[in-house]
Design a protein around this motif. Structure first.
Motif, PDB file in Angstrom:
ATOM      1  N   GLY A  20       0.826  -1.215   0.000  1.00 35.43           N
ATOM      2  CA  GLY A  20       0.000   0.000   0.000  1.00 35.43           C
ATOM      3  C   GLY A  20       0.853   1.255   0.000  1.00 35.43           C
ATOM      4  N   PRO A  21       0.199   2.417  -0.014  1.00 32.38           N
ATOM      5  CA  PRO A  21       0.930   3.689  -0.021  1.00 32.38           C
ATOM      6  C   PRO A  21       1.814   3.860   1.209  1.00 32.38           C
ATOM      7  CG  PRO A  21      -1.409   4.040  -0.469  1.00 32.38           C
ATOM      8  CD  PRO A  21      -1.264   2.598  -0.110  1.00 32.38           C
ATOM      9  N   GLU A  22       1.452   3.179   2.300  1.00 33.69           N
ATOM     10  CA  GLU A  22       2.232   3.314   3.542  1.00 33.69           C
ATOM     11  C   GLU A  22       3.647   2.768   3.390  1.00 33.69           C
ATOM     12  OE1 GLU A  22      -0.390   1.382   3.105  1.00 33.69           O
ATOM     13  OE2 GLU A  22       0.276  -0.670   3.540  1.00 33.69           O
ATOM     14  N   GLU A  23       3.924   2.088   2.287  1.00 32.71           N
ATOM     15  CA  GLU A  23       5.266   1.526   2.075  1.00 32.71           C
ATOM     16  C   GLU A  23       6.306   2.591   1.691  1.00 32.71           C
ATOM     17  OE1 GLU A  23       6.047  -1.382   2.913  1.00 32.71           O
ATOM     18  OE2 GLU A  23       4.012  -2.158   3.194  1.00 32.71           O
ATOM     19  N   PHE A  24       5.860   3.789   1.307  1.00 29.58           N
ATOM     20  CA  PHE A  24       6.833   4.806   0.880  1.00 29.58           C
ATOM     21  C   PHE A  24       7.620   5.359   2.066  1.00 29.58           C
ATOM     22  CE2 PHE A  24       4.008   5.183  -2.879  1.00 29.58           C
ATOM     23  CZ  PHE A  24       4.982   5.022  -3.858  1.00 29.58           C
ATOM     24  N   ARG A  25       8.926   5.468   1.881  1.00 26.53           N
ATOM     25  CA  ARG A  25       9.815   6.108   2.850  1.00 26.53           C
ATOM     26  C   ARG A  25      10.644   7.135   2.097  1.00 26.53           C
ATOM     27  NH1 ARG A  25       6.998   3.694   5.393  1.00 26.53           N
ATOM     28  NH2 ARG A  25       7.240   1.991   6.861  1.00 26.53           N
ATOM     29  N   THR A  26      10.848   8.311   2.687  1.00 24.77           N
ATOM     30  CA  THR A  26      11.744   9.284   2.068  1.00 24.77           C
ATOM     31  C   THR A  26      13.128   9.066   2.669  1.00 24.77           C
ATOM     32  OG1 THR A  26       9.877  10.798   1.999  1.00 24.77           O
ATOM     33  CG2 THR A  26      12.038  11.718   1.509  1.00 24.77           C
ATOM     34  N   VAL A  27      14.076   8.715   1.819  1.00 22.24           N
ATOM     35  CA  VAL A  27      15.398   8.320   2.319  1.00 22.24           C
ATOM     36  C   VAL A  27      16.503   9.040   1.544  1.00 22.24           C
ATOM     37  CG1 VAL A  27      14.559   6.005   2.907  1.00 22.24           C
ATOM     38  CG2 VAL A  27      15.639   6.387   0.691  1.00 22.24           C
ATOM     39  N   ALA A  28      17.703   9.046   2.156  1.00 19.23           N
ATOM     40  CA  ALA A  28      18.907   9.485   1.450  1.00 19.23           C
ATOM     41  C   ALA A  28      19.490   8.262   0.758  1.00 19.23           C
ATOM     42  CB  ALA A  28      19.904  10.056   2.437  1.00 19.23           C
ATOM     43  N   MET A  29      19.933   8.433  -0.453  1.00 18.56           N
ATOM     44  CA  MET A  29      20.517   7.309  -1.180  1.00 18.56           C
ATOM     45  C   MET A  29      21.493   7.828  -2.230  1.00 18.56           C
ATOM     46  SD  MET A  29      17.221   6.122  -3.450  1.00 18.56           S
ATOM     47  CE  MET A  29      18.114   4.846  -4.330  1.00 18.56           C
ATOM     48  N   PRO A  30      22.352   6.951  -2.755  1.00 18.65           N
ATOM     49  CA  PRO A  30      23.287   7.409  -3.787  1.00 18.65           C
ATOM     50  C   PRO A  30      22.546   7.784  -5.062  1.00 18.65           C
ATOM     51  CG  PRO A  30      23.893   5.229  -2.937  1.00 18.65           C
ATOM     52  CD  PRO A  30      22.526   5.532  -2.420  1.00 18.65           C
ATOM     53  N   GLU A  31      23.137   8.701  -5.789  1.00 14.72           N
ATOM     54  CA  GLU A  31      22.571   9.029  -7.102  1.00 14.72           C
ATOM     55  C   GLU A  31      22.714   7.836  -8.039  1.00 14.72           C
ATOM     56  OE1 GLU A  31      24.690  12.297  -8.706  1.00 14.72           O
ATOM     57  OE2 GLU A  31      23.781  13.753  -7.350  1.00 14.72           O
ATOM     58  N   PRO A  32      21.841   7.740  -9.049  1.00 16.19           N
ATOM     59  CA  PRO A  32      22.054   6.709 -10.081  1.00 16.19           C
ATOM     60  C   PRO A  32      23.273   7.055 -10.918  1.00 16.19           C
ATOM     61  CG  PRO A  32      20.220   8.153 -10.682  1.00 16.19           C
ATOM     62  CD  PRO A  32      20.646   8.568  -9.307  1.00 16.19           C
ATOM     63  N   VAL A  33      23.758   6.062 -11.621  1.00 17.12           N
ATOM     64  CA  VAL A  33      24.915   6.251 -12.510  1.00 17.12           C
ATOM     65  C   VAL A  33      24.423   6.035 -13.942  1.00 17.12           C
ATOM     66  CG1 VAL A  33      27.195   5.356 -13.156  1.00 17.12           C
ATOM     67  CG2 VAL A  33      26.491   5.439 -10.736  1.00 17.12           C
ATOM     68  N   ALA A  34      24.777   6.955 -14.833  1.00 14.44           N
ATOM     69  CA  ALA A  34      24.328   6.825 -16.229  1.00 14.44           C
ATOM     70  C   ALA A  34      25.214   5.844 -16.977  1.00 14.44           C
ATOM     71  CB  ALA A  34      24.354   8.182 -16.915  1.00 14.44           C
ATOM     72  N   GLY A  35      24.602   4.926 -17.730  1.00 18.63           N
ATOM     73  CA  GLY A  35      25.332   4.007 -18.591  1.00 18.63           C
ATOM     74  C   GLY A  35      25.370   4.545 -20.012  1.00 18.63           C
ATOM     75  N   ARG A  56       3.444  -0.072  -7.522  1.00 13.93           N
ATOM     76  CA  ARG A  56       3.633  -0.107  -6.053  1.00 13.93           C
ATOM     77  C   ARG A  56       3.112  -1.399  -5.443  1.00 13.93           C
ATOM     78  NH1 ARG A  56      -0.440   3.139  -4.064  1.00 13.93           N
ATOM     79  NH2 ARG A  56      -1.356   1.137  -3.504  1.00 13.93           N
ATOM     80  N   THR A  57       2.018  -1.907  -5.987  1.00 14.68           N
ATOM     81  CA  THR A  57       1.464  -3.146  -5.443  1.00 14.68           C
ATOM     82  C   THR A  57       2.143  -4.387  -6.041  1.00 14.68           C
ATOM     83  OG1 THR A  57      -0.261  -3.114  -7.138  1.00 14.68           O
ATOM     84  CG2 THR A  57      -0.827  -2.147  -5.009  1.00 14.68           C
ATOM     85  N   GLY A  58       2.978  -4.163  -7.046  1.00 14.29           N
ATOM     86  CA  GLY A  58       3.676  -5.294  -7.671  1.00 14.29           C
ATOM     87  C   GLY A  58       2.879  -5.966  -8.766  1.00 14.29           C
ATOM     88  N   GLY A 303       5.029  13.383   0.437  1.00  9.89           N
ATOM     89  CA  GLY A 303       3.597  13.376   0.148  1.00  9.89           C
ATOM     90  C   GLY A 303       3.199  12.389  -0.926  1.00  9.89           C
ATOM     91  N   VAL A 304       4.159  11.576  -1.387  1.00  6.30           N
ATOM     92  CA  VAL A 304       3.844  10.635  -2.476  1.00  6.30           C
ATOM     93  C   VAL A 304       2.762   9.642  -2.042  1.00  6.30           C
ATOM     94  CG1 VAL A 304       4.780   8.712  -3.825  1.00  6.30           C
ATOM     95  CG2 VAL A 304       6.036  10.862  -3.698  1.00  6.30           C
ATOM     96  N   ALA A 305       2.837   9.186  -0.794  1.00  7.14           N
ATOM     97  CA  ALA A 305       1.844   8.209  -0.322  1.00  7.14           C
ATOM     98  C   ALA A 305       0.447   8.815  -0.375  1.00  7.14           C
ATOM     99  CB  ALA A 305       2.174   7.767   1.103  1.00  7.14           C
ATOM    100  N   ALA A 306       0.323  10.050   0.109  1.00  8.96           N
ATOM    101  CA  ALA A 306      -0.992  10.707   0.105  1.00  8.96           C
ATOM    102  C   ALA A 306      -1.475  10.924  -1.326  1.00  8.96           C
ATOM    103  CB  ALA A 306      -0.909  12.039   0.851  1.00  8.96           C
ATOM    104  N   ALA A 307      -0.551  11.235  -2.221  1.00 10.02           N
ATOM    105  CA  ALA A 307      -0.937  11.456  -3.619  1.00 10.02           C
ATOM    106  C   ALA A 307      -1.424  10.152  -4.246  1.00 10.02           C
ATOM    107  CB  ALA A 307       0.243  12.022  -4.402  1.00 10.02           C
ATOM    108  N   HIS A 308      -0.769   9.039  -3.920  1.00  7.58           N
ATOM    109  CA  HIS A 308      -1.256   7.742  -4.428  1.00  7.58           C
ATOM    110  C   HIS A 308      -2.665   7.480  -3.918  1.00  7.58           C
ATOM    111  CE1 HIS A 308       2.220   5.216  -6.190  1.00  7.58           C
ATOM    112  NE2 HIS A 308       2.535   6.485  -6.316  1.00  7.58           N
ATOM    113  N   ARG A 309      -2.902   7.804  -2.648  1.00  8.47           N
ATOM    114  CA  ARG A 309      -4.251   7.583  -2.087  1.00  8.47           C
ATOM    115  C   ARG A 309      -5.275   8.450  -2.810  1.00  8.47           C
ATOM    116  NH1 ARG A 309      -1.336   7.806   2.957  1.00  8.47           N
ATOM    117  NH2 ARG A 309      -1.084   5.680   3.761  1.00  8.47           N
TER     118      ARG A 309
END
Ligand SMILES: NC(=O)c1ccc[n+]([C@@H]2O[C@H](COP(=O)([O-])OP(=O)(O)OC[C@H]3O[C@@H](n4cnc5c(N)ncnc54)[C@H](OP(=O)(O)O)[C@@H]3O)[C@@H](O)[C@H]2O)c1
Length: 331
Positions: A20-35, A56-58, A303-309
């Motif tokens: 569900g939308p509750e699965e979203f977490r706002t996190v710090a992560m590395p940037e993607p790398v362009a191939g 989101r639901t798979g 706010g992504v979770a709320a927007a999905h809802r």
């Protein structure tokens, strides 16, 4: 954390498991790398599309977890700093930096702002491709659009007008949505709920019937579209909401001289010239004020979770955006 000075970190809305939308977490992560053949984009806005809910639901594309969802972004291309919009077929949109295929990236002209460009690219190309490539819409024909107040639908209503449709019938579930699509140029509006949808559609499209039925819903609505089609009409299957699907026999189509045509934006994206041409046309129409995307709301990454809802709850009209830097500014 904001993207650090060396450009190695970013914030993103991530899911660690499907659900569900509750699965979203706002996190710090590395940037993607362009191939090879890819570019990095410093994102200003990311888009939310209905298909993201299925991701989101798979039930749709299953990305390796943890995953950043999101299929469209606008921002500045690393390297030349040009303002670009891109469609991401492997997710990665709800983030401050996105990796895109160069072939799926288009420059945004000065007369089109970031929000408009983003709202037009995925959903506008879908609406335009459905009407022209799949629907083969001819001037004077009657078009019906389902989910007409939605991201794809409200652009399809305007584009049908622009392409010379004789009559545009818009299906939307609330009075406010129907008022909205009337203001966009729909001649007739209809509540998709309730009995006898095919009969009500036939009344509104009398005497000829619907020539091009743009279906974004599936199930019984698609069936009603078939029943209301004019001879030689085209029933376009562009989207589904996961309910029961309709099956049609060849006889049912032949009896009406009707065509059932699928549409998948991927086939536009696979042709770089076609994709760039459609994007250019959409941006030109927007710059000329002939096509206007409605921005329903802009949410922060958190706010992504709320927007999905809100999308699932049928609360939105037009496009939902994510300002991927809003939290940084706030904090
Ligand atoms: N084929 C392709 O390549 C392609 C590309 C992009 C999008 N699509 C499809 O096009 C459709 C529209 O996408 P979008 O991003 O613009 O979404 P959207 O139309 O903005 O989605 C929200 C709207 O969908 C309508 N809806 C109908 N049945 C619903 C249900 N059971 N649950 C929730 N909402 C329902 C609601 O309008 P009402 O309340 O007025 O019914 C709601 O406001 C989706 O099916 C999407 O997958 C297909």
């Amino acid at each position: 954390m904001s993207a650090d000075a060396a450009g190695r970190g970013m914030r993103a809305a991530v899911i660690h498991r499907y659900g569900g939308p509750e699965e979203f977490r706002t996190v710090a992560m590395p940037e993607p790398v362009a191939g090879p053949g890819q570019v990095l984009i410093d994102v200003t806005l990311a888009g939310i599309n209905y298909a993201d809910l299925h991701c989101r639901t798979g039930e749709y594309e299953r990305y390796p977890l943890p995953a950043v969802l999101g299929a469209d972004v606008v921002g500045r291309r690393r390297g030349d700093g040009r303002r670009v919009a891109a469609l991401l077929r492997s997710g990665g949109g709800y983030a401050q930096v996105a990796r895109a295929e160069a072939a799926h990236t288009v420059e945004v002209p000065d007369g089109v702002d970031d929000g408009q460009a983003l709202a037009l690219l995925e959903q506008g190309a879908t609406a335009y491709g459905a009407l022209t490539l799949a629907g083969r819409l001819r001037p004077g024909e009657t078009v019906a659009v389902t989910s007409a107040a939605g991201g794809v639908g409200h652009l399809a209503v305007q584009l049908a007008r622009e392409l010379g449709a004789g009559r545009v019938i818009a299906l939307a579930s609330t009075p406010a949505k129907r008022e909205f699509v009337r203001a966009l140029g729909a001649d007739r509006t209809l509540d998709p709920g309730g009995p006898e949808l095919a009969g009500r559609l036939a009344e509104l499209s009398a005497p000829g019937g619907v020539d091009v039925f743009v279906d974004l819903v599936g199930g019984g609505v698609l069936r009603a579209g078939l029943d209301a089609l004019a001879p030689f009409g085209r029933l376009l299957s562009v989207g589904a909401r996961g309910g029961a699907e309709e099956n049609f026999s060849v006889d049912e189509l032949a009896d009406r001289s009707a065509g059932l045509v699928g549409f998948w934006l991927q086939h536009v994206l696979a042709d770089r010239v076609l994709f760039a041409g459609i994007a250019e046309r959409l941006f030109r129409l927007a710059a000329d004020g002939r096509l206007v995307a409605r921005i329903d709301r802009t949410v922060p990454l958190s706010g992504v979770a709320a927007a999905h809802r809100a999308l699932a709850g049928r609360e939105t009209m037009g496009k939902v955006l994510v300002d991927v830097h809003q939290e940084d500014r706030a904090g």
